[in-house]
Scaffold this active site. Structure first.
Site, PDB file in Angstrom:
ATOM      1  N   ARG A  58       0.825  -1.190   0.061  1.00 39.33           N
ATOM      2  CA  ARG A  58       0.001   0.111  -0.102  1.00 39.33           C
ATOM      3  C   ARG A  58       0.887   1.235  -0.211  1.00 39.33           C
ATOM      4  NH1 ARG A  58      -2.193   1.473   4.483  1.00 39.33           N
ATOM      5  NH2 ARG A  58      -2.795  -0.541   5.201  1.00 39.33           N
ATOM      6  N   TYR A 111     -16.062  16.581 -14.703  1.00 37.96           N
ATOM      7  CA  TYR A 111     -16.306  15.410 -14.653  1.00 37.96           C
ATOM      8  C   TYR A 111     -17.191  15.045 -13.958  1.00 37.96           C
ATOM      9  CZ  TYR A 111     -16.032  10.213 -14.747  1.00 37.96           C
ATOM     10  OH  TYR A 111     -16.100   8.935 -14.957  1.00 37.96           O
ATOM     11  N   ASP A 183      -6.916  18.273 -14.273  1.00 37.06           N
ATOM     12  CA  ASP A 183      -7.356  17.183 -14.616  1.00 37.06           C
ATOM     13  C   ASP A 183      -6.909  16.782 -16.166  1.00 37.06           C
ATOM     14  OD1 ASP A 183      -8.538  14.990 -15.776  1.00 37.06           O
ATOM     15  OD2 ASP A 183     -10.610  14.983 -14.436  1.00 37.06           O
ATOM     16  N   LYS A 208      -8.017   5.984 -19.303  1.00 39.37           N
ATOM     17  CA  LYS A 208      -8.297   6.474 -20.793  1.00 39.37           C
ATOM     18  C   LYS A 208      -7.104   6.315 -21.429  1.00 39.37           C
ATOM     19  CE  LYS A 208     -12.151   7.439 -18.544  1.00 39.37           C
ATOM     20  NZ  LYS A 208     -12.524   8.614 -17.892  1.00 39.37           N
TER      21      LYS A 208
END
Ligand SMILES: *Cc1c(COP(=O)(O)O)cnc(C)c1O
Length: 404
Positions: A58, A111, A183, A208
């Site tokens: 992690r 978004y 972004d 994407k």
């Protein structure tokens, strides 16, 4: 790696030395949750931060590390963190840069799930926001409040393809001591590098273009300051825990290798399809940042070195005509997401932006006849032939509206 090599070369080599990994050409997959300390003193030293080395996946993982170093270099940042989704990267960036009672200035039309997150932050922590077009310093400056902490920019905006001015956002932020987060999902680091304009953080839905193959959900957060990234790694990322799996990072490294050639083809395919759409009488408008008719083309040219693969267009007609048209497509796939090898099409008003109230949607410039297109990597003539067949079928079914 020698930073003098071209970006197209960094995409393939940065962050991996085969001789550190049993001479393996490909980046190995370290599918492990934890690491074995050679002795107790080393374990203690790693926990105390006195010695480098892995503790638990992690926090760090050697496969993930290659992805992080590679994307940091491509975005011209000092460090990067990989997450299990684009939204995990968005939430880490916003949680890191705000506290209860702060205010966030956002570009209009962000978004949908980022919009959802902002509403959660407002309800739970009193962190308010304003959604504004960011075309000039004056426009942004007017909305800055004493409690503003962050300017959050998405450009080009989904799905209207409006462009926000990165330089204007940074100039206002510098005057008021604000952080700027961008972004950069729609552009990928191949087309736009916001850190060069002075922003503090860049993030991606790596789902994407960066992965590019429609088979992984992941996010990336890149920082201009190495210490800030180290801090997020040991606080928000570690304790909120939205990390990427080593296998997904491995797939991401594999997908990323072809980014340069893919972005060139995505862009040329988008341009070819737009050229065709401009000849179709049933198409009213096409929105593409580097189109000479786009109202923000001058801003776009300053910060984007290509138009990319995404555009939107409006049909002559309403929801009914849009649905007839979409249902006639065979090669082009009716799906949300973008940046894949397959050309994807969707209807924002009834799909990605349906949670946004109609009034706000209209204000963002999203009407019922708007369609978003993500140009894939197929032969452009085949994409155009599929669209053409659907337009012909639409004309047959609605002779009154689709005039020719
Ligand atoms: C898809 C997307 C996101 C969210 O990313 P996920 O990987 O789906 O969590 C954020 N911003 C933009 C612009 C996106 O297209």
């Amino acid at each position: 790696m020698n930073k003098k090599v071209h970006r197209d070369t960094l995409i393939i080599h940065e962050g991996h030395d085969p001789h550190d990994h049993q001479d393996s050409l490909a980046v190995p997959l370290y599918q492990t949750s934890t690491y074995v300390f050679p002795d107790a003193a080393t374990g203690a030293a790693r926990f105390a931060g006195e010695q480098e080395g892995n503790i638990y996946s992690r926090l760090t993982n050697p496969t993930v590390k290659v992805l992080e170093e590679r994307i940091a270099s491509l975005e011209k940042g000092a460090g990067a963190l990989a997450f299990g989704s684009g939204m995990a990267a968005v939430s880490a960036a916003l949680v890191h840069t705000t506290k209860a009672g702060d205010h966030i200035l956002c570009s209009r039309g962000i978004y949908g799930c980022t919009f959802g997150l902002l509403n959660i932050m407002e309800e739970k922590y009193g962190i308010t926001h304003d959604l504004i077009p960011m075309k000039s310093e004056e426009e942004i400056e007017r909305h800055v409040r004493p409690e503003t902490a962050v300017i959050y920019v998405e450009t080009p905006v989904n799905p209207t393809m409006e462009v926000a001015d990165l330089r204007a956002a940074v100039n206002v932020a510098r005057r008021h001591g604000l952080k700027v987060i961008v972004d950069n999902t729609f552009c990928s680091p191949y087309i736009q590098n916001p850190i060069e304009f002075g922003v503090d953080f860049v993030l991606h839905s790596a789902t994407k273009y960066i992965n590019g193959h429609g088979d992984v959900i992941a996010g990336l957060l890149i920082g201009a300051d190495e210490e800030e990234i180290a801090k997020i790694r040991m606080t928000v990322q570690k304790d909120y825990g939205g990390i990427i799996s080593p296998f997904d990072a491995w797939l991401m490294i594999r997908g990323l290798k072809t980014l340069a050639v893919r972005m060139e083809r995505h862009t040329s395919n988008a341009e070819a399809v737009i050229g065709y759409l401009k000849t179709v009488p049933a198409v009213r408008e096409v929105h593409y940042p580097l189109d000479p008719d786009h109202p923000d083309v001058e801003i776009a040219k300053r910060q984007m070195n290509a138009g990319g693969g995404i555009f939107s267009f409006t049909l002559d007609g309403g929801v009914e005509e849009v649905q007839i048209f979409l249902d006639e497509l065979r090669l082009v796939k009716l799906a949300v997401s973008l940046g894949d090898a397959e050309s994807l099409i969707q209807h924002p008003a009834s799909m990605t932006h349906s949670p946004v109230p109609e009034e706000e949607r209209k204000e963002m410039g999203i009407n019922d006849s708007m369609i978003r297109f993500s140009a894939g990597l197929e032969h452009p003539d085949d994409i155009i032939a599929d669209l053409d067949a659907a337009f012909k079928a639409l004309k047959k079914r609605t002779p009154a509206t689709a005039t020719e």
